[in-house]
Design an enzyme around this catalytic site. Structure first.
Site, PDB file in Angstrom:
ATOM      1  N   GLY A  33      88.441  28.819  53.256  1.00 46.89           N
ATOM      2  CA  GLY A  33      89.828  28.180  53.652  1.00 46.89           C
ATOM      3  C   GLY A  33      89.472  27.021  54.223  1.00 46.89           C
ATOM      4  N   ASP A  36      88.848  24.248  51.406  1.00 44.53           N
ATOM      5  CA  ASP A  36      89.991  23.933  51.032  1.00 44.53           C
ATOM      6  C   ASP A  36      90.717  23.111  51.815  1.00 44.53           C
ATOM      7  OD1 ASP A  36      89.445  25.325  48.767  1.00 44.53           O
ATOM      8  OD2 ASP A  36      90.676  27.164  49.346  1.00 44.53           O
ATOM      9  N   SER A  81      63.673  21.183  19.679  1.00 45.24           N
ATOM     10  CA  SER A  81      63.900  22.509  19.303  1.00 45.24           C
ATOM     11  C   SER A  81      62.269  23.291  19.879  1.00 45.24           C
ATOM     12  CB  SER A  81      64.311  22.929  18.249  1.00 45.24           C
ATOM     13  OG  SER A  81      63.416  22.272  17.163  1.00 45.24           O
ATOM     14  N   GLU A 111      60.235  31.029  31.942  1.00 47.54           N
ATOM     15  CA  GLU A 111      61.523  30.892  32.223  1.00 47.54           C
ATOM     16  C   GLU A 111      62.573  31.673  31.336  1.00 47.54           C
ATOM     17  OE1 GLU A 111      61.976  26.551  33.524  1.00 47.54           O
ATOM     18  OE2 GLU A 111      60.754  26.648  31.889  1.00 47.54           O
ATOM     19  N   LYS A 113      65.477  32.340  29.178  1.00 49.97           N
ATOM     20  CA  LYS A 113      66.127  31.498  28.214  1.00 49.97           C
ATOM     21  C   LYS A 113      67.640  31.818  28.275  1.00 49.97           C
ATOM     22  CE  LYS A 113      65.691  30.207  23.116  1.00 49.97           C
ATOM     23  NZ  LYS A 113      67.227  30.518  22.889  1.00 49.97           N
ATOM     24  N   ASP A 115      71.365  31.970  27.459  1.00 52.55           N
ATOM     25  CA  ASP A 115      72.094  31.890  26.405  1.00 52.55           C
ATOM     26  C   ASP A 115      73.531  31.026  26.577  1.00 52.55           C
ATOM     27  OD1 ASP A 115      72.838  32.585  23.667  1.00 52.55           O
ATOM     28  OD2 ASP A 115      73.507  34.616  24.097  1.00 52.55           O
ATOM     29  N   ARG A 134      73.440  18.543  22.909  1.00 52.84           N
ATOM     30  CA  ARG A 134      72.393  18.263  22.207  1.00 52.84           C
ATOM     31  C   ARG A 134      72.344  17.547  20.783  1.00 52.84           C
ATOM     32  NH1 ARG A 134      69.002  20.489  18.396  1.00 52.84           N
ATOM     33  NH2 ARG A 134      66.912  20.297  18.756  1.00 52.84           N
ATOM     34  N   GLU A 168      70.729  23.900  30.683  1.00 53.45           N
ATOM     35  CA  GLU A 168      71.893  24.803  29.731  1.00 53.45           C
ATOM     36  C   GLU A 168      73.133  25.051  30.485  1.00 53.45           C
ATOM     37  OE1 GLU A 168      71.545  26.822  25.770  1.00 53.45           O
ATOM     38  OE2 GLU A 168      70.066  25.509  27.002  1.00 53.45           O
ATOM     39  N   TYR A 220      66.200  22.585  33.662  1.00 50.31           N
ATOM     40  CA  TYR A 220      64.951  22.919  33.347  1.00 50.31           C
ATOM     41  C   TYR A 220      64.006  21.918  32.736  1.00 50.31           C
ATOM     42  CZ  TYR A 220      66.677  23.616  28.725  1.00 50.31           C
ATOM     43  OH  TYR A 220      67.470  23.247  27.504  1.00 50.31           O
ATOM     44  N   LYS A 285      55.687  27.802  28.537  1.00 53.69           N
ATOM     45  CA  LYS A 285      55.162  26.523  28.517  1.00 53.69           C
ATOM     46  C   LYS A 285      53.939  26.174  29.174  1.00 53.69           C
ATOM     47  CE  LYS A 285      60.059  24.552  28.774  1.00 53.69           C
ATOM     48  NZ  LYS A 285      61.120  24.001  29.682  1.00 53.69           N
ATOM     49  N   LYS A 309      62.108  35.551  21.456  1.00 51.18           N
ATOM     50  CA  LYS A 309      63.183  36.156  21.139  1.00 51.18           C
ATOM     51  C   LYS A 309      63.474  37.498  21.689  1.00 51.18           C
ATOM     52  CE  LYS A 309      66.181  33.535  20.434  1.00 51.18           C
ATOM     53  NZ  LYS A 309      66.583  32.902  19.079  1.00 51.18           N
ATOM     54  N   CYS A 403      75.059  31.823 -14.127  1.00 52.09           N
ATOM     55  CA  CYS A 403      75.928  31.409 -12.890  1.00 52.09           C
ATOM     56  C   CYS A 403      77.337  31.696 -12.700  1.00 52.09           C
ATOM     57  CB  CYS A 403      75.730  29.791 -12.845  1.00 52.09           C
ATOM     58  SG  CYS A 403      76.705  28.994 -11.474  1.00 52.09           S
ATOM     59  N   CYS A 406      79.359  27.944 -12.806  1.00 49.38           N
ATOM     60  CA  CYS A 406      79.643  27.262 -13.966  1.00 49.38           C
ATOM     61  C   CYS A 406      79.068  28.041 -15.626  1.00 49.38           C
ATOM     62  CB  CYS A 406      78.541  25.917 -14.098  1.00 49.38           C
ATOM     63  SG  CYS A 406      77.108  26.368 -14.223  1.00 49.38           S
ATOM     64  N   CYS A 421      70.444  28.420 -10.920  1.00 46.66           N
ATOM     65  CA  CYS A 421      71.224  27.583 -11.797  1.00 46.66           C
ATOM     66  C   CYS A 421      70.632  26.004 -12.042  1.00 46.66           C
ATOM     67  CB  CYS A 421      72.738  27.591 -11.451  1.00 46.66           C
ATOM     68  SG  CYS A 421      73.848  26.419 -12.497  1.00 46.66           S
ATOM     69  N   CYS A 426      76.797  21.462 -12.066  1.00 44.08           N
ATOM     70  CA  CYS A 426      77.523  22.754 -11.366  1.00 44.08           C
ATOM     71  C   CYS A 426      78.084  22.282 -10.291  1.00 44.08           C
ATOM     72  CB  CYS A 426      76.406  23.771 -11.123  1.00 44.08           C
ATOM     73  SG  CYS A 426      77.025  25.202 -10.320  1.00 44.08           S
TER      74      CYS A 426
END
Length: 665
Positions: A33, A36, A81, A111, A113, A115, A134, A168, A220, A285, A309, A403, A406, A421, A426
């Site tokens: 409050g 605000d 990357s 650290e 990662k 998402d 990015r 991020e 980061y 790192k 990952k 194929c 074609c 092919c 094609c």
């Protein structure tokens, strides 16, 4: 300073302090409050005194203007990357390579990662002036007004510094749940996961919509040379960014060994669901900047960092059909059509089957119950069949002989697993090659999406990439879904792409093994398309980071008569055939002492920053690399030079002091 101006400045100061405590430190110092009430007072004063509205005022987080489009911006330094690790063995191999190059006296920083969506923030004299996605790592989209709505991004830093930082933007789990609940009530499609929701929010053209999504950030990294700010390591950099007012993820750890790293990985693999935000792995790192520089980079990523990952989630579903697609190189790829199923937060209806050998090896049949996994939590793959649930009337799947597009007979080239092919006309191959040519990482032509490319091909307005530059507005107006404005915008975008630098064209041509990094290296080395086309394999492999496969592929491509005709046509219609970056062919061929030389900077420079020295060398035709090798021509040393100096002396490479370097300049 009058009383009103003094009060406005005081309110700005208080609201920034209270906002930082609430949104960044998570330690509120006043009730909502009170905050605000102060905000309403500031709004009233600014409305009565518009000349006293400062760019970093808390009232300016949400502008009233809706954008027409996002502008492309070039990052001051590329946003790289990372290579990936999926298990402990991968991390041990990463550790082994580092120890082979720099010894045992180093530490890691681990650290979480996040998402979310990778972003870049630029400040001038302490004031937030630009924010971008990015993009392809070199060029992103400006989303400054949307990023201003995120309260954890400071509009003014503690010090009046000019800096570009990376981080991020993410959507906390509570914000994600509230957003989807609201969308359900409004009978709108819900977001599949917080990452998609964050990306969608920041790509809104109306900042007021982004403001309602309650995003947050973790910063980061510093773009460019951290040593310019008196920082020697990644861990010091995190402390420095915290001091400037950025939100830094507090969950990080310095580790002396890869065993400590693995303990951190195991801890947060188990605890990831307890966090207030989504993570999809751990970033590791090497801590000290000098050692990062010594380790250097591959063509795609730094050698001193890796992203672990998390193990992929697996679920079962029914394989309804197998769809066959033909790529730009003619490879026929089978794709599983699935009964929809939730995997790692998204609904999956299609999954990779890789090639014919995988289908035969696992005996995958239409109608089977199959196991689905997301590789790296991104690409859905069929990994196994539940044989116990197979129907009695199922039959083995057979790849077609011709194929699917074609009807040309498919072939398998010796040494390859893929069916191809080999018909260059094609429809599918031509369409895919054009889609690649116009893509963001290549010629970057807005408005040429998949459906438009196919529409142009079916109308016989184009047959290859060079035909794009002959398109007229009147021709487009005859097609469905094209009006005056959309036709004009597309013709303008095609025309603008003629000015792209040579490396963008090399990427667009889709030469096997030649990606963005390799294309830039080759374009910078030779300077023009004519010289690239004349290059021999020996000349190419002599270039740092260009290997045998790249060289062979490039030479073979330019001996193809069809490729030569396309390039000739592109040149005729005015597409740029020269490299516009540094060093140019003219500079390299000049009589500069640095022209064509490979140079390494090491130690702490006192009269120039590392970035300034690098820029001066490149402007005179030299190339600055991060590690000393037999290909190095010169090493320039500052204070506290370490192992790079030792290695240069061992290899008999010329060594200069900073003062010698300045005298030569």
């Amino acid at each position: 300073m009058n009383e009103i101006e003094a009060r406005i400045k005081k309110l700005n100061q208080l609201l920034h302090e209270y906002g930082h405590a609430y949104y960044v430190l998570d330690q509120p110092v006043v009730a909502d409050g009170v905050y605000d009430q102060l905000m309403q007072e500031l709004i009233a004063l600014e409305q009565a005194n518009p000349s006293l509205i400062y760019p970093d005022s808390p009232t300016q987080r949400v502008g009233g203007q809706v954008l027409e489009r996002f502008i492309k911006v070039t990052h001051d330094t590329p946003m790289l990357s990372l290579s990936n690790a999926f298990n402990e063995i991968d991390l041990q191999e990463f550790d082994r390579k580092i120890r082979e190059q720099i010894g045992d006296k180093f530490s890691y920083v681990c650290e979480l990662k996040i998402d979310g969506l990778a972003i870049s923030l630029k400040y001038e004299n302490g004031l937030f002036v630009r924010g971008a996605t990015r993009g392809d790592g070199t060029v992103g989209e400006e989303i400054t007004e949307n990023l201003r709505t995120i309260h954890s991004i400071p509009l003014r830093l503690k010090d009046a510094i000019s800096i570009e930082v990376r981080g991020e933007a993410y959507m906390p789990k509570k914000s994600f749940e509230a957003l989807n609940e609201m969308r359900r009530k409004n009978e709108e499609d819900v977001f599949a996961n917080p990452r998609n929701a964050a990306a969608g929010s920041l790509r809104q053209l109306d900042p007021k919509i982004a403001a309602k999504r309650h995003l947050a950030t973790f910063i980061y990294a510093i773009g460019g040379d951290g040593e310019s700010y008196g920082i020697d390591s990644h861990s010091e950099m995190l402390a420095y960014l915290t001091k400037q007012g950025f939100a830094i993820n507090p969950t990080y750890k310095k580790c002396a060994t890869i065993e400590e790293v693995w303990s951190f990985v195991e801890e947060w693999t188990a605890k990831r669901n307890d966090l207030a935000y989504e993570i999809d792995g751990i970033v590791i790192k090497v801590d000290r900047y000098a050692q990062q520089e010594e380790l250097g980079y591959t063509a795609k990523s730094p050698r001193w960092a890796i992203a672990y990952k998390f193990p992929a989630e697996e679920v079962s579903t029914t394989l309804l059909d197998i769809d066959l697609t033909v790529g730009r190189t003619g490879v026929v790829t089978p794709t599983a059509i699935l009964e929809p199923v939730q995997v790692a937060g998204t609904t999956v209806q299609r999954a990779s089957l890789h090639n014919e050998d995988l289908i035969k090896e696992k005996d995958i049949r239409i109608g089977d119950r199959v196991i689905i996994r997301k590789a790296g939590d991104i690409i859905p793959q069929v990994v196994d069949v539940i044989l116990a649930e197979r129907k009695e009337d199922s039959i083995p799947y057979e790849m077609p002989e011709n194929c699917p597009v074609c009807d040309t007979q498919l072939v398998r080239i010796e040494g390859e697993v893929a069916l191809r092919c080999v018909n260059p006309s094609c429809f599918a191959q031509v369409a895919e090659s054009i889609k690649h040519f116009v893509s963001r990482n290549a010629m970057n032509i807005d408005g040429l999406g998949e459906k438009v490319v196919e529409q142009l091909l079916k109308a016989s307005l184009i047959t290859n990439v060079s035909d794009l530059y002959e398109l007229k507005r009147e021709q487009l107006l005859e097609l469905e879904r094209f009006g005056e404005r959309s036709a004009e915008k597309l013709v303008t975008a095609i025309e603008a792409s003629k000015d792209n630098s040579l490396e963008k064209l090399l990427v667009g041509l889709g030469i096997r093994h030649i990606g963005e990094k390799a294309a830039q290296i080759i374009a910078a080395e030779f300077g023009s398309m004519a010289r690239v086309m004349e290059a021999t394999e020996e000349e190419l492999t002599a270039i740092f980071e260009i290997g045998d496969k790249m060289a062979t592929s490039l030479v073979q491509y330019f001996t193809n008569e069809g490729a030569q005709k396309v390039i000739e046509h592109l040149q005729t219609v005015g597409v740029n055939m020269t490299y516009k970056g540094r060093p140019t062919t003219q500079i390299i061929e000049s009589d500069s002492l640095f022209a064509g030389k490979t140079i390494v900077l090491t130690g702490k420079l006192t009269q120039l920053t590392r970035s300034e020295a690098k820029a001066k060398i490149e402007a005179l035709g030299g190339t600055v690399t991060g590690s000393v090798s037999k290909k190095t021509d010169l090493v320039i040393v500052g204070e506290d030079a370490g192992s790079k100096l030792t290695k240069a002396e061992q290899l008999g490479i010329a060594v200069w002091t900073e003062q010698q370097f300045l005298e030569q300049l």
